[in-house]
Design a protein around this motif. Structure first.
Motif, mmCIF file in Angstrom:
data_model
loop_
_atom_site.group_PDB
_atom_site.id
_atom_site.type_symbol
_atom_site.label_atom_id
_atom_site.label_comp_id
_atom_site.label_asym_id
_atom_site.label_seq_id
_atom_site.Cartn_x
_atom_site.Cartn_y
_atom_site.Cartn_z
ATOM 1 N N THR A 1 -5.732 -2.309 -3.620
ATOM 2 C CA THR A 1 -5.062 -2.883 -2.674
ATOM 3 C C THR A 1 -5.719 -2.726 -1.130
ATOM 4 O O THR A 1 -5.755 -3.257 -0.309
ATOM 5 C CB THR A 1 -3.462 -2.531 -2.526
ATOM 6 O OG1 THR A 1 -2.757 -2.763 -3.870
ATOM 7 C CG2 THR A 1 -2.757 -3.242 -1.306
ATOM 8 N N TRP A 2 -5.687 -1.227 -1.106
ATOM 9 C CA TRP A 2 -6.525 -0.834 0.229
ATOM 10 C C TRP A 2 -7.776 -1.434 0.349
ATOM 11 O O TRP A 2 -8.095 -1.938 1.533
ATOM 12 C CB TRP A 2 -6.676 0.693 0.358
ATOM 13 C CG TRP A 2 -7.302 1.292 1.184
ATOM 14 C CD1 TRP A 2 -6.943 1.686 2.565
ATOM 15 C CD2 TRP A 2 -8.847 1.858 1.046
ATOM 16 N NE1 TRP A 2 -7.943 2.306 3.351
ATOM 17 C CE2 TRP A 2 -9.237 2.327 2.321
ATOM 18 C CE3 TRP A 2 -9.627 1.757 0.090
ATOM 19 C CZ2 TRP A 2 -10.224 3.006 2.561
ATOM 20 C CZ3 TRP A 2 -10.952 2.409 0.197
ATOM 21 C CH2 TRP A 2 -11.325 2.808 1.458
ATOM 22 N N LEU A 3 -8.696 -1.401 -0.871
ATOM 23 C CA LEU A 3 -9.723 -1.996 -0.617
ATOM 24 C C LEU A 3 -9.930 -3.546 -0.584
ATOM 25 O O LEU A 3 -10.645 -3.858 0.363
ATOM 26 C CB LEU A 3 -10.592 -1.579 -1.938
ATOM 27 C CG LEU A 3 -12.149 -1.701 -2.070
ATOM 28 C CD1 LEU A 3 -12.626 -0.478 -2.970
ATOM 29 C CD2 LEU A 3 -12.527 -2.987 -2.760
ATOM 30 N N GLU B 1 0.802 -1.305 -0.116
ATOM 31 C CA GLU B 1 0.091 0.028 0.122
ATOM 32 C C GLU B 1 0.838 1.269 0.171
ATOM 33 O O GLU B 1 0.687 2.182 -0.992
ATOM 34 C CB GLU B 1 -0.847 -0.053 1.353
ATOM 35 C CG GLU B 1 -2.248 0.776 1.185
ATOM 36 C CD GLU B 1 -2.900 0.408 2.502
ATOM 37 O OE1 GLU B 1 -3.795 -0.407 2.472
ATOM 38 O OE2 GLU B 1 -2.313 0.817 3.691
ATOM 39 N N HIS B 2 1.796 1.415 0.907
ATOM 40 C CA HIS B 2 2.730 2.526 1.040
ATOM 41 C C HIS B 2 3.404 2.631 -0.191
ATOM 42 O O HIS B 2 3.581 3.555 -0.664
ATOM 43 C CB HIS B 2 3.610 2.353 2.370
ATOM 44 C CG HIS B 2 2.879 2.866 3.514
ATOM 45 N ND1 HIS B 2 2.854 3.991 4.101
ATOM 46 C CD2 HIS B 2 1.715 2.408 4.004
ATOM 47 C CE1 HIS B 2 2.095 4.357 5.252
ATOM 48 N NE2 HIS B 2 1.315 3.302 5.405
ATOM 49 N N ARG B 3 4.420 1.555 -0.563
ATOM 50 C CA ARG B 3 5.199 1.661 -1.896
ATOM 51 C C ARG B 3 4.445 2.059 -2.994
ATOM 52 O O ARG B 3 4.924 3.005 -3.962
ATOM 53 C CB ARG B 3 6.160 0.509 -1.854
ATOM 54 C CG ARG B 3 6.843 0.622 -0.766
ATOM 55 C CD ARG B 3 8.025 -0.608 -1.054
ATOM 56 N NE ARG B 3 8.425 -1.260 0.236
ATOM 57 C CZ ARG B 3 9.252 -2.295 0.367
ATOM 58 N NH1 ARG B 3 9.611 -3.120 -0.373
ATOM 59 N NH2 ARG B 3 9.301 -2.581 1.638
ATOM 60 N N VAL C 1 -4.107 0.606 -8.481
ATOM 61 C CA VAL C 1 -3.771 -0.528 -7.697
ATOM 62 C C VAL C 1 -3.477 -0.186 -6.225
ATOM 63 O O VAL C 1 -3.878 -1.000 -5.243
ATOM 64 C CB VAL C 1 -2.520 -1.206 -8.265
ATOM 65 C CG1 VAL C 1 -2.262 -2.415 -7.643
ATOM 66 C CG2 VAL C 1 -2.601 -1.241 -9.896
ATOM 67 N N HIS C 2 -2.935 1.037 -5.905
ATOM 68 C CA HIS C 2 -3.040 1.632 -4.606
ATOM 69 C C HIS C 2 -4.219 1.492 -3.873
ATOM 70 O O HIS C 2 -4.359 0.957 -2.692
ATOM 71 C CB HIS C 2 -2.348 2.984 -4.621
ATOM 72 C CG HIS C 2 -2.260 3.568 -3.428
ATOM 73 N ND1 HIS C 2 -1.491 3.193 -2.050
ATOM 74 C CD2 HIS C 2 -2.861 4.979 -2.797
ATOM 75 C CE1 HIS C 2 -1.387 4.185 -1.334
ATOM 76 N NE2 HIS C 2 -2.288 5.066 -1.828
ATOM 77 N N PHE C 3 -5.245 1.888 -4.432
ATOM 78 C CA PHE C 3 -6.672 1.981 -4.006
ATOM 79 C C PHE C 3 -7.133 0.598 -4.224
ATOM 80 O O PHE C 3 -7.840 0.134 -2.958
ATOM 81 C CB PHE C 3 -7.501 2.845 -5.039
ATOM 82 C CG PHE C 3 -8.840 2.703 -4.744
ATOM 83 C CD1 PHE C 3 -9.570 3.332 -3.893
ATOM 84 C CD2 PHE C 3 -9.751 2.072 -5.902
ATOM 85 C CE1 PHE C 3 -10.931 3.028 -3.436
ATOM 86 C CE2 PHE C 3 -11.099 1.915 -5.676
ATOM 87 C CZ PHE C 3 -11.730 2.478 -4.564
ATOM 88 N N ILE D 1 -1.585 16.422 -0.187
ATOM 89 C CA ILE D 1 -2.250 16.907 1.045
ATOM 90 C C ILE D 1 -2.875 15.282 1.743
ATOM 91 O O ILE D 1 -2.736 15.291 3.028
ATOM 92 C CB ILE D 1 -3.400 17.534 0.736
ATOM 93 C CG1 ILE D 1 -3.071 18.923 0.136
ATOM 94 C CG2 ILE D 1 -4.246 17.801 1.837
ATOM 95 C CD1 ILE D 1 -3.958 20.027 0.086
ATOM 96 N N HIS D 2 -3.006 14.567 0.888
ATOM 97 C CA HIS D 2 -3.316 13.093 1.143
ATOM 98 C C HIS D 2 -2.106 12.504 2.076
ATOM 99 O O HIS D 2 -2.398 12.015 3.188
ATOM 100 C CB HIS D 2 -3.731 12.196 0.146
ATOM 101 C CG HIS D 2 -3.819 10.771 0.185
ATOM 102 N ND1 HIS D 2 -4.722 10.161 0.996
ATOM 103 C CD2 HIS D 2 -2.918 9.749 -0.065
ATOM 104 C CE1 HIS D 2 -4.476 8.732 0.643
ATOM 105 N NE2 HIS D 2 -3.474 8.583 0.059
ATOM 106 N N MET D 3 -1.010 12.657 1.511
ATOM 107 C CA MET D 3 0.301 12.103 2.072
ATOM 108 C C MET D 3 0.467 12.732 3.462
ATOM 109 O O MET D 3 0.759 12.033 4.397
ATOM 110 C CB MET D 3 1.276 12.301 0.961
ATOM 111 C CG MET D 3 2.486 11.351 1.669
ATOM 112 S SD MET D 3 3.946 11.933 1.020
ATOM 113 C CE MET D 3 5.059 10.685 1.382
#
Ligand code: HEM
Lengths: 197, 299
Positions: free
Chosen positions: A95-97, A46-48, A91-93, A162-164
């Motif tokens: 993975t989170w979901l 998720e982070h990477r 894919v980040h999203f 800002i999300h980060m």
């Protein structure tokens, strides 16, 4: 030298760029399957992926200032970089979901209740139409509206930075640096330096 | 030590092959430390297995060594933990600088296998070695006016690269109400798996309060102060809306960043399912400490 770089860049086929761009995400998941990402592979992926998405968005913002202020011709890279950035966000999203939150009712609750998720979500949704119109057909079809539409990349990347900041805990330096970089890259588009040529 | 808390989880609950090795290490380590662990009677598996030593020591939040989960394991090696003294002051009969190596032989060190729930909605199971904080409080003598215990972590920028930037207002501070501190579940831990506490886990001595979120378990303690006022705590100072003084594990009270209803057990790989989070992290015996309190307000 510069001429050489420019002609090399022109020669790279787009499929090769997309293939190269897919290497980090595939590699992350391969490592994840092999349990080679430490005790919490979900968190690591998720982070990477979030970082890769932001790096690619920032790289995309660099292309046009380089084009205007240097003899380097990298414009051809902009579309693949932009499309890949969106793929990493997606894919980040996902993975989170799928791997992190998992529970459908909690997913929606998180999107509306957790400011860092809400902001990330807005950034992703702003990027969606840009990814969908990153092709020659759309450019022709939309004409001058295409430029207006793709202006959305600026609010999207600012929101991503800002999300980060929002997801970081305590007072951290790294996310601030990313926000400053993003603001400079967006701000530079309003300066004479950029409008020259 | 009449009514000490009894462990319901022991390493004997653990059968998988991977753990077998660890268990042998436990015994060897325990023997070496002179803990004299007796062979635990075999029990039916409770479904809770301690995480591996590797998991517990490579996935840490210890911001004095960096904000990444791997940073503490990478950066904490240089920390000097011997000699170590704890300043005990405030409302105590015998204030002073207590040398840890003199203190430990006076305490009853035992193994406690506890669930560990991080505020970030992940969890582990950790086999701690330590002694009850209550025993130390009895040793130094608590004055009747005392109502709270305040703790401080070491602040040594030369050895703690993370403290060179004010991520938090260093030194790290934590606190407990006196009855929480005296609860038999509350430990000062000096080891994991029968080995001395690794630096990244808060060597040489850290707090363990299993019904609270992990950030309450202050690490590398250099000062313990008995007070009559609720002490300031680091995360509460940084963001009072997100981190309360009590920070009891509570699936009904969401954190602004994370739903606390469920948790992800670390060590389950890429497809570990979320599990429901238990009130007080499953340690219902502490409920009586909070009987008259609104735990939504006092989160
Ligand atoms: C343009 C879109 C996005 C970008 C560029 C982005 C980028 C990032 C970055 C850079 C991080 C921090 C990584 C680190 O410091 O290690 C992060 C964390 C995170 N992002 Fe995103 N993100 C975006 C959209 C989203 C969306 C839509 C979601 C979910 C709905 C999301 C969920 C998360 C989560 C859960 C974390 C980790 C938070 C934590 O561990 O506490 N992101 N993201």
């Amino acid at each position: 030298m510069i001429q050489q770089i420019n002609s090399r860049v022109r020669q790279i086929p787009n499929w090769a760029l997309y293939l190269l761009g897919a290497v980090p995400v595939v590699w992350l998941y391969v490592q994840g399957f092999q349990n080679a990402l430490g005790p919490d592979p979900v968190d690591a992926i998720e982070h990477r992926l979030g970082l890769w998405a932001l790096w690619l968005l920032i790289a995309g913002l660099c292309i046009s200032p380089i084009q205007r202020n240097t003899p380097l011709r990298l414009l051809k890279l902009r579309r693949p970089i932009g499309v890949l950035a969106f793929m990493y966000v997606l894919v980040h999203f996902l993975t989170w979901l799928v791997l992190d939150v998992q529970i459908p009712s909690q997913i929606w609750a998180d999107i509306v209740k957790r400011p860092y998720v809400t902001v990330g979500m807005v950034a992703m949704l702003l990027l969606l139409p840009l990814a969908l119109t990153s092709n020659d057909w759309s450019i022709r079809k939309l004409g001058s509206k295409w430029r207006q539409l793709h202006w959305l990349v600026y609010p999207a990347v600012i929101l991503a930075a800002i999300h980060m900041i929002l997801q970081a805990k305590g007072f951290q330096l790294e996310p601030m640096i990313y926000l400053v970089v993003v603001l400079v890259l967006v701000g530079v588009r309003r300066t004479p330096l950029y409008l020259r040529r | 030590m009449a009514n000490r808390w009894r462990n319901t989880l022991t390493t004997a609950d653990v059968t998988p092959e991977a753990m077998f090795l660890n268990r042998r290490q436990v015994m060897a380590g325990a023997a070496a430390m002179g803990l004299g662990l007796t062979a635990a009677p075999l029990r039916a598996a409770t479904g809770l297995e301690p995480n591996s030593y590797e998991d517990i020591t490579s996935y840490n939040n210890y911001y004095e060594f960096g904000t990444g989960k791997e940073d503490p394991a990478r950066n904490a090696g240089q920390l000097t933990t011997d000699p170590w003294t704890i300043k005990i002051d405030g409302l105590v009969e015998k204030p002073g600088d207590y040398v840890l190596s003199d203190l430990i032989p006076q305490m009853t060190t035992e193994e406690r296998i506890y669930r560990f729930r991080c505020v970030e909605a992940w969890s582990m199971v950790v086999p701690w070695n330590g002694f009850e904080l209550a025993d130390l409080l009895d040793l130094v003598g608590v004055k009747p006016e005392a109502q709270y215990v305040a703790f401080e972590t070491l602040y040594r920028p030369e050895e703690m690269p993370g403290t060179r930037f004010p991520v938090l207002d260093w030194p790290y501070r934590e606190g407990l109400r006196l009855d929480e501190a005296r609860h038999p579940l509350t430990l000062l831990a000096t080891g994991i798996y029968g080995k001395p506490m690794p630096n990244q886990n808060g060597a040489p001595i850290r707090l363990v309060v299993p019904w609270k979120y992990g950030f309450k378990y202050i690490k590398s303690i250099t000062r313990i102060t008995l007070t009559d006022k609720q002490p300031k705590t680091s995360w509460n100072m940084a963001n009072a809306r997100e981190y309360g003084f009590y920070s009891n594990v509570n699936p009904q009270v969401d954190h602004p960043r994370w739903s606390q209803a469920t948790e992800r057990r670390i060590g389950g790989g890429l497809f570990a399912r979320r599990e429901p989070t238990l009130m007080f992290n499953g340690y219902d015996e502490v409920a009586s400490l909070y009987e008259a309190m609104d735990l939504r307000k006092n989160f």
